[in-house]
Scaffold this active site. Structure first.
Site, PDB file in Angstrom:
ATOM      1  N   GLY A  24       0.841  -1.198   0.083  1.00 43.62           N
ATOM      2  CA  GLY A  24      -0.073   0.008  -0.006  1.00 43.62           C
ATOM      3  C   GLY A  24       0.641   1.320   0.031  1.00 43.62           C
ATOM      4  O   GLY A  24       1.898   1.338   0.712  1.00 43.62           O
ATOM      5  N   GLY A 123       4.595  -7.642   3.950  1.00 45.99           N
ATOM      6  CA  GLY A 123       4.593  -8.357   2.759  1.00 45.99           C
ATOM      7  C   GLY A 123       5.879  -7.961   1.868  1.00 45.99           C
ATOM      8  O   GLY A 123       6.569  -9.109   1.549  1.00 45.99           O
ATOM      9  N   ASP A 146       0.233   1.564   8.908  1.00 47.05           N
ATOM     10  CA  ASP A 146      -0.235   0.824  10.080  1.00 47.05           C
ATOM     11  C   ASP A 146       0.953   0.632  11.163  1.00 47.05           C
ATOM     12  O   ASP A 146       0.533   0.435  12.432  1.00 47.05           O
ATOM     13  CB  ASP A 146      -0.450  -0.938   9.667  1.00 47.05           C
ATOM     14  CG  ASP A 146      -1.738  -0.779   8.767  1.00 47.05           C
ATOM     15  OD1 ASP A 146      -2.233   0.038   8.376  1.00 47.05           O
ATOM     16  OD2 ASP A 146      -1.952  -1.891   8.238  1.00 47.05           O
ATOM     17  N   MET A 188      -7.632   2.563   9.784  1.00 54.27           N
ATOM     18  CA  MET A 188      -6.906   1.519   9.326  1.00 54.27           C
ATOM     19  C   MET A 188      -6.103   0.709   9.973  1.00 54.27           C
ATOM     20  O   MET A 188      -5.481   1.427  11.142  1.00 54.27           O
ATOM     21  CB  MET A 188      -6.066   1.836   7.940  1.00 54.27           C
ATOM     22  CG  MET A 188      -6.798   2.055   6.621  1.00 54.27           C
ATOM     23  SD  MET A 188      -5.880   2.234   5.170  1.00 54.27           S
ATOM     24  CE  MET A 188      -7.186   1.986   3.789  1.00 54.27           C
ATOM     25  N   ARG A 311      -4.363   7.494   3.746  1.00 58.49           N
ATOM     26  CA  ARG A 311      -2.939   7.304   3.039  1.00 58.49           C
ATOM     27  C   ARG A 311      -2.505   8.213   2.131  1.00 58.49           C
ATOM     28  O   ARG A 311      -1.563   8.290   1.628  1.00 58.49           O
ATOM     29  CB  ARG A 311      -3.213   5.841   2.458  1.00 58.49           C
ATOM     30  CG  ARG A 311      -3.029   4.785   3.138  1.00 58.49           C
ATOM     31  CD  ARG A 311      -2.695   3.410   2.474  1.00 58.49           C
ATOM     32  NE  ARG A 311      -2.948   3.145   1.152  1.00 58.49           N
ATOM     33  CZ  ARG A 311      -3.112   1.803   0.758  1.00 58.49           C
ATOM     34  NH1 ARG A 311      -3.504   0.813   1.702  1.00 58.49           N
ATOM     35  NH2 ARG A 311      -3.382   1.605  -0.593  1.00 58.49           N
TER      36      ARG A 311
HETATM   37  O1  F6P Z   1      -0.870  -0.693   3.543  1.00 57.41           O
HETATM   38  C1  F6P Z   1      -1.715  -0.890   5.110  1.00 57.41           C
HETATM   39  C2  F6P Z   1      -2.942  -0.868   4.496  1.00 57.41           C
HETATM   40  O2  F6P Z   1      -3.352   0.624   4.463  1.00 57.41           O
HETATM   41  C3  F6P Z   1      -3.969  -1.133   5.768  1.00 57.41           C
HETATM   42  O3  F6P Z   1      -3.950  -0.460   6.761  1.00 57.41           O
HETATM   43  C4  F6P Z   1      -5.190  -1.629   5.071  1.00 57.41           C
HETATM   44  O4  F6P Z   1      -5.746  -2.614   5.745  1.00 57.41           O
HETATM   45  C5  F6P Z   1      -4.775  -1.951   3.624  1.00 57.41           C
HETATM   46  O5  F6P Z   1      -3.392  -1.507   3.394  1.00 57.41           O
HETATM   47  C6  F6P Z   1      -5.486  -1.945   2.397  1.00 57.41           C
HETATM   48  O6  F6P Z   1      -4.972  -2.342   1.346  1.00 57.41           O
HETATM   49  P1  F6P Z   1      -5.592  -2.125  -0.029  1.00 57.41           P
HETATM   50  O7  F6P Z   1      -4.651  -0.966  -0.499  1.00 57.41           O
HETATM   51  O8  F6P Z   1      -4.878  -3.177  -0.825  1.00 57.41           O
HETATM   52  O9  F6P Z   1      -6.877  -1.983  -0.319  1.00 57.41           O
END
Ligand code: F6P
Length: 384
Positions: A24, A123, A146, A188, A311
């Protein structure tokens, strides 16, 4: 930033490093890219950036990062390189997962890289370790809003997200107060409650629910009713994405245990199916919780999902500084020939930790953490 087709002309003579952002996105990534690029160019090196994380490396999509490409990106959110969630050792295909690491190794060799910098979260660290096992020189930087990467106090993006979530909770107060409502704000954090606990405490939430503390809805309702009895008819509930009730946590743990102790493929498959079902059911957990609180307290309940707003946008000064410090230090480590490490922070100190210690190791909120102790002293309900 123009896409390049050929290797940089002077790549034979010069040290060349690659950089990618994976998982992310988060504010502050561009500060890190800029710091890596400028420091490396200052040493006379070439720098190439792979597009869209490990996917770009697989497909050999890259750009040479020159000084001019690194200008005016410090204050920009997201990542100028793009990102993806591809796992090279388990790339999803219609026929099942495939290991494509050799293709990434070939890209690395084609560009004659001295090192690859991977900026990412949990990841990405697993992916980086799997690539390091193939002989690549890798240095990682921790990034995720996070803040759940082990062996670093902070991750790029966390501070900005904390500001955004805190501001949202501030704003929810006046509308909850005006309408005498319960407002549940989803924050999140699937596996760790740093963001929900931090923003909840900073924003003065009345209830804070995190994955580390399974909640009892009756106890939350009782706390809200006590507020009503004191004459306060509104409540703000900060809920981490991964917060679960005691019953759901038990069911989830049982399924995880079953998966771990499975002795054959069929048992593993069943456990995976159960976990997938629990995850799917969890998606509307906050709406279920709102309905339960409405029934138990008689107060109108509303949900506000903060989602991707947390984000996005301009990185805070903290994330710019963190990205800059980690980025410059990572190039110093590469110059020293230090690979297989994550560059992180411990207070004001920059640290290096073997990627093998970081990968697969989640940093959750300790139950005796000062944030939790402070919340309890203030009488904030934590659902337990
Ligand atoms: O990168 C972490 C995060 O922002 C988490 O807080 C959230 O659950 C997840 O990514 C969401 O993922 P995606 O962007 O794949 O929907």
């Amino acid at each position: 930033m123009k896409p390049s087709k050929k290797n940089p002309k002077s790549s034979k003579k010069k040290t060349c490093i690659g950089v990618l952002t994976a998982g992310g996105d988060s504010p502050g990534l561009n500060a890190a890219i800029r710091a890596i690029g400028k420091t490396a160019i200052g040493k006379g090196w070439n720098v190439i950036g792979f597009r869209d994380g490990f996917l770009g490396m697989l497909e050999d999509r890259w750009v040479e990062l020159k000084k001019e490409d690194l200008a005016n990106i410090l204050t920009v959110g997201g990542t100028v390189l793009g990102t993806s969630r591809l796992k090279p050792h388990r790339m999803g295909t219609p026929k099942g997962p495939v290991d494509v690491r050799d293709k990434l190794v070939a890209t690395y060799k084609r560009h004659k890289l001295t090192a690859l910098v991977c900026i990412g979260g949990g990841g990405t660290h697993k992916n980086a370790l799997k690539l390091a096992e193939k002989g690549l020189n890798i240095v990682t930087l921790p990034k995720t809003i996070d803040n759940d990467v082990a062996h670093t106090d902070s991750t790029i993006g966390f501070a900005t997200a904390l500001e955004i979530a805190t501001d949202a909770i501030d704003r929810l107060h006046s509308t909850a107060h005006s309408h005498h409502r319960i407002i549940l704000a989803e924050i999140m954090g699937h596996r760790a409650g740093w963001l929900a606990m931090g923003a909840g405490l900073a924003g003065g939430a009345d209830v804070i629910l995190v994955p580390e503390i399974p909640y009892d809805v009756n106890k939350i309702a009782a706390a809200i009713k006590r507020r009503v009895a004191r004459g306060t008819k509104f409540s703000i509930v900060a809920v981490a994405e991964g917060a679960r009730s005691i019953e759901d946590t038990r069911a989830y743990e049982a399924a995880r245990q079953a998966g771990k102790s499975a002795t054959n493929a069929a048992q593993k498959r069943i456990a995976k199916t159960v976990i997938a079902k629990l995850d799917a059911d969890h998606e509307d957990n906050i709406f279920r919780l709102a309905r339960q609180l409405n029934t138990l307290t008689g107060l109108d309940s509303r949900v506000s999902i903060l989602g991707y707003i947390q984000r996005g946008g301009t990185p805070s000064h903290r994330d710019r500084l963190l990205g800059t410090r980690l980025g410059t230090t990572c190039v110093e480590r590469i110059a020293d020939g230090k690979f297989g490490i994550m560059v992180g922070v411990d207070g004001d100190r920059i640290t290096t930790t073997p990627i093998s210690k970081v990968a697969g190791n989640l940093k959750t909120l300790p139950l005796d953490h000062p944030l939790i102790r402070s919340a309890r002293h203030l009488g904030t309900n934590l659902g337990d």
